[in-house]
Each structure stands twice: as structure tokens, then as C-alpha cells.
Design an enzyme around this catalytic site. Structure first.
Site, PDB file in Angstrom:
ATOM      1  N   HIS A   1      54.029  37.562 -33.015  1.00 61.55           N
ATOM      2  CA  HIS A   1      53.614  36.274 -32.444  1.00 61.55           C
ATOM      3  C   HIS A   1      52.151  36.024 -32.819  1.00 61.55           C
ATOM      4  O   HIS A   1      51.242  36.432 -32.093  1.00 61.55           O
ATOM      5  CB  HIS A   1      53.721  36.312 -30.922  1.00 61.55           C
TER       6      HIS A   1
ATOM      7  N   GLU B   1      50.424  33.490 -32.596  1.00 63.94           N
ATOM      8  CA  GLU B   1      49.694  32.565 -31.699  1.00 63.94           C
ATOM      9  C   GLU B   1      48.791  33.271 -30.695  1.00 63.94           C
ATOM     10  O   GLU B   1      47.809  32.707 -30.225  1.00 63.94           O
ATOM     11  CB  GLU B   1      50.666  31.644 -30.960  1.00 63.94           C
TER      12      GLU B   1
ATOM     13  N   CYS C   1      58.889  35.171 -34.446  1.00 65.35           N
ATOM     14  CA  CYS C   1      59.767  36.112 -33.729  1.00 65.35           C
ATOM     15  C   CYS C   1      61.234  35.687 -33.820  1.00 65.35           C
ATOM     16  O   CYS C   1      61.852  35.926 -34.842  1.00 65.35           O
ATOM     17  CB  CYS C   1      59.298  36.299 -32.294  1.00 65.35           C
TER      18      CYS C   1
END
Ligand code: GLN
Length: 535
Positions: free
Chosen positions: A508, A510, A382
Site C-alpha cells: 500500500h 499510500e 494490494c
């Protein structure tokens, strides 16, 4: 009809109530039950999106675009199950709904009160979420500590639900702490006794007590807690510090957690099959090598600010037999000192995570430039993607004044600019480009190789994006734009072709990483870090 497990916390915050709740839910899921989790946050914010991650921990983004408490991320990772924004209930949401209903005239003639109107709204929402998930068990965790003024309406709603549903359909699990004083080497039970008294004062008697402590709870302490809290010995369960959070389900199960819950709730379950999960949990402890990652950011003070990033790195490390050491490098230091910048050489990889605001950003741009120059594996997430684009513009394309309009509204070369639909947006809450979007990957790129498919779905939280005007210039410098969304309107991924590993994503990655099934972007990054010849 679903059954409910209400998880409360005593003594102090930060005990790992979320991990306990997630572990209990996991055990029940492994027993073949359909389970869901809810997190209640008794603050007045409508969602976690407007809160500072240094103080409150990361903002976890759900696929449906919710900006939620980080415990939702813990639940998703343990259960390997996507949750929605509705799984995070806050005081802000409840009061907003009640006040809006009052203004509409829904309560006409009545005096609108905490009991029953606020508590009714809480109960309605809890039931709605669990029922719409089709879950047999809803694990509902109340944030904060028993005794807090702000959690009272939620605990009251839970007490009422217990009365309405009966003891076979609802259960209270209380998480406490048994501190151990160095001098006496004895686990103290008094804080637990007091917090249970506090619970009882508001009409709740716990069925199960989970006691956090440094070491496993001594038999004597267990007996004392049982005696003073009227919780049978078998339901006083020790939850000591462990090497990895993914060990917690097994720790609880060894003491009969599923059996205790099944007997209280009259559940017909044989026994949880933990074997596959234990294998995953064990993989976190079998490292053959170590990788050192420099995480360059501003929110370096609280480890919880980037839990999902940390977890995604650990998931990948575990899969590849490496233990991942994450050093938080303050980007403001890099900004000021050449030495700090050169120290990055000692790492296997550099990661720049998401972030907001101008402070420290020049240090991040320098770090990205250093990774490009020195051939150090780089992962940008990001803001880390945007910073990579600025570094490429400045150092590879010769646009010295390149910047993002977030940091320099009059930038000569605004390689990062506000998303067009953000232009008129005034309110801060829930107005970013949020949540899951489908992304098309270009074949024969690093991203395509990592994911092994053409269409992926990842989650977002941003207001700015790369300005496609600069695309041809970047491409001349070996930059590959390998992922697009919104019919090509959004660039999602950039790579540098002649670099060992330089990958940056506007999304993102993750948030979709799970233990045993790491996100491909993180997995690729850790693999490149292991192979980095610098070390
Ligand atoms: N501040 C940047 C934006 O709003 C990046 C956001 C982020 O990293 N989550 O686009």
C-alpha cells in the site's frame, strides 16, 4: 519531563478532531519542539484491523505492522514522522493487559477496579509512548465525544495526569461545534456550553476551546463561549471549514495558537516558522489542470474508507499542479453493465485500491482488463494488484478460469493464492502480513525509474499473494515483475511493458505519502494520467 496536551471532543463526532490535534502538534514541531501524537480509541477492539472501513474509516497501517485508526495516518502526514502501533491505544488493549495481569496474580489480594487499575494502565501507556519517543510534548487525542460512557476511564486518567503533572505540564484542548441555522444566520454556542459543562462534571476544565464552524467564528459567539466556559477570549479559537485540511495549522496560528499554548505550558519558543509548510499547503490550491480518476471499489459509501489513497492522490496532484477529482465507481455496477464499464473511458486513470471479499471483485477484474485493452493508466493497490494479475491471466494469457483462492477456493488457475505462512492461521486479528518490508527493485523498470533507487520500504496488509508458478507465462506477455521482497519469495510489483502506465503493487504505497513528498508510485500514476491522450 514531557508535557501533555489532551484533546477532547464535544457536541458530535466527525468534527475533524484528528486534524486539529495534528495541526497543533505540527505548530509545536515547527517551533522546534520534539512532538509525538497518541490516539485513544475507547472501543473494545484491540486494534482497528477487525473493523469495517465503511463504518469506521480506513485501517491505517504503521511501519511496525500496527493496524490503527485513521487519525494515526493524519498525524504521520502532518508531522512527516512515522508512528508505531503503540501510538494507538484502545480499551481492548487496556482491559486485555489488566485482565492478563490479574490472571498472572500481579494484583494478588486486591479487588481489581476501573479506578485505579484501569486508569493506572492508561496513564502508564501514555507516558511510556511519549517518553520512549523522547518527545517534549505529547498530544493525546481521546476519540469519541465527551459524555460517552466508554471514554470515561480515559478522561479520568487524563484528569489524574493533570493533577499529578500540574497546569504547567498539562493542558486540555476541547474541540466543539458552533452550528449555524440557515433561518437565523447565527452561530449557536449552546452545544459548546453544554459539552464544556459535561467535561467539568467529570472534573476537567478546558484551557483552550477550538470551535469548528462553517464560517469563522463571530466575535459575539467567541465572547459568549469565553464567558460561559471560563476560557479566556484569546484561547477560544475558531476553526472554520477550509479548502484543504493542510490550511488548518495556519488558520490556528493566525489566532495565536502557539502563543497561547506556550504561555500555558511555560514553553520557551520564539515563533513557529510556517513558511515552508504554507508553501506546501498552498500547492493544494494552485491547480492549473484537472485529472479525473475512477476509483473502482466496493467501499464507495464513506469517503473515509480510503483516506490515505485519497490523500496520496492529492499530494501527487498538488506536486504536479493538478487538482485530482476522484469518482467512486461501484464495482458491482461494472459487473452488471457494459455501459458502466465503457464509462471508464472518460477518465484519465483507473485506480483499484485494497479490499477484501468476493463481492464486486468480478467488476474490478473487468475494469483492470479494460485498462489493459484501452491503454488507460492503471494503478492497482494490494487487491488492485491481485485483480490485475487475474485480468492478465484471463485476458492476456488465455487462462479463462484464473482467479484468487480468496474468491474461488477451487480455482483451476489459482494465480493468487494464500501466503504459505497463512495456511494454519485461524485468528483474524493482527495475523495478516503486515507493515513495512524492504523491497528490491529491478533496474531499468518503471518502478526503478519512479523511485530512483534499488531498495525501497513500503507497508503491507494482505493474506494472499501472486503464485510464482505463473511467472514465466506472464513474462511472455510483456509483464515485468519489478519488485521483490523476502529474498525473492514475494513478488511486490508488476508492470506491463507496452502500456502507457500499468503498475500494480502488493504493498500500500499510500501509507508513506506525505504532503510535499508524494509517494513515487502515486506521483507516477498522476503524471501518466495528466499525459493520457484520451482526454
Ligand atoms: N484480500 C487481499 C488479501 O488478503 C487483498 C488485501 C488488501 O487489499 N489489503 O491478500
Amino acid at each position: 519531563m514531557p508535557k501533555y496536551i489532551f484533546v477532547t471532543g464535544g457536541v458530535m463526532s466527525g468534527l475533524g478532531k484528528g486534524v486539529t490535534a495534528a495541526s497543533v502538534a505540527k505548530l509545536l514541531k515547527l517551533s522546534g519542539l520534539k512532538v509525538t501524537c497518541i490516539k485513544i480509541d475507547p472501543y473494545l477492539n484491540v486494534d482497528a484491523g477487525t473493523m469495517n472501513p465503511i463504518i469506521h474509516g480506513e485501517v491505517f497501517v504503521t511501519d511496525d505492522g500496527g493496524e490503527t485508526d485513521m487519525d494515526i495516518g493524519t498525524y504521520e502526514r502532518f508531522l512527516d514522522q512515522n508512528l508505531s502501533k503503540h501510538h494507538n491505544i484502545t480499551t481492548g488493549q487496556i482491559y486485555k493487559a489488566v485482565i492478563e495481569a490479574e490472571r498472572r496474580g500481579d494484583y494478588l489480594g486486591k479487588c481489581v477496579q476501573i479506578i485505579p487499575h484501569v486508569t493506572d494502565e492508561i496513564k502508564k501507556r501514555i507516558k511510556q509512548v511519549v517518553e520512549s519517543d523522547g518527545a517534549e510534548i505529547g498530544v493525546v487525542e481521546c476519540g469519541g465525544t465527551v459524555g460517552d460512557i466508554e471514554s470515561l476511564p480515559f478522561l479520568e486518567a487524563m484528569r489524574q495526569m493533570r493533577l499529578e503533572l500540574g497546569p504547567l505540564n498539562s493542558l486540555f484542548l476541547h474541540v466543539t461545534l458552533a452550528p449555524e441555522l440557515e433561518a437565523v444566520k447565527e452561530q449557536k454556542t449552546k452545544p459548546t456550553q453544554h459539552s464544556v459543562q459535561e467535561l467539568r462534571r467529570i472534573g476537567i476544565q478546558p484551557d483552550i476551546i477550538v470551535v469548528r464552524s462553517k464560517r469563522p467564528l463571530a466575535q459575539q459567539a467567541r465572547e459568549k463561549i469565553s464567558l460561559f466556559t471560563s476560557v479566556p477570549l484569546e484561547a477560544v479559537i475558531s476553526n472554520p471549514d477550509v479548502e484543504s485540511i493542510y490550511d488548518v495549522p495556519e488558520v490556528l496560528e493566525k489566532q495565536g495558537m502557539t502563543r497561547v499554548i506556550a504561555s500555558r505550558l511555560n514553553l520557551k519558543i520564539e515563533r513557529s516558522d510556517l513558511s515552508e509548510w504554507i508553501e506546501v499547503a498552498e500547492s493544494f490550491k494552485k491547480a492549473k489542470r484537472m485529472v479525473n480518476i475512477a476509483m473502482v471499489g466496493k467501499y464507495v459509501s464513506l469517503a473515509d474508507s480510503y483516506v490515505s489513497v485519497n490523500q496520496a492522490l492529492l499530494h501527487s496532484g498538488a506536486k504536479l499542479g493538478a487538482s485530482v477529482n476522484i469518482d467512486w465507481v461501484d464495482s458491482e455496477l461494472i459487473e452488471k453493465s457494459e455501459q458502466a464499464l465503457n464509462n471508464l473511458r472518460s477518465y484519465n486513470g483507473i485506480l483499484i485500491p485494497g479490499g477484501f471479499g468476493k463481492r464486486g471483485v468480478e467488476g474490478k477484474i473487468k475494469a483492470a482488463g479494460y485498462a489493459i485493452r484501452e491503454g488507460i493508466p492503471y494503478l492497482g493497490i494490494c487487491l488492485g494488484f491481485q485483480v490485475a494479475a487475474i485480468a492478465i491471466a484471463r485476458y492476456l494469457c488465455g487462462l479463462e478460469k484464473a482467479n484468487s483462492t480468496e474468491f474461488d477456493p477451487d480455482a483451476e488457475h489459482a494465480v493468487i493464492d494464500l501466503l504459505p505462512e497463512q495456511k494454519g492461521v485461524k485468528e483474524i486479528g493482527a495475523t495478516m502480513r503486515l507493515g513495512g518490508h524492504d523491497i528490491m527493485l529491478k533496474e531499468k523498470t518503471l518502478s526503478f525509474k519512479l523511485y530512483g533507487k534499488k531498495i525501497i520500504r513500503e507497508r503491507h496488509r494482505h493474506r494472499y499473494e501472486i503464485n510464482q508458478r505463473y511467472k514465466p507465462l506472464f513474462e511472455e506477455k510483456n509483464v515485468i515483475f519489478s519488485g521483490y521482497s523476502d529474498e525473492g519469495k514475494r513478488i511486490e510489483i508488476l508492470e506491463i511493458a507496452n502500456h502507457p502506465f500499468f503498475l500494480a503493487t502488493q504493498f500500500h504505497a499510500e501509507f508513506t505519502s506525505r504532503p510535499g513528498a508524494p509517494n513515487p508510485v502515486y506521483l507516477g500514476f498522476i503524471k501518466a494520467c495528466i499525459e493520457n491522450p484520451h482526454n
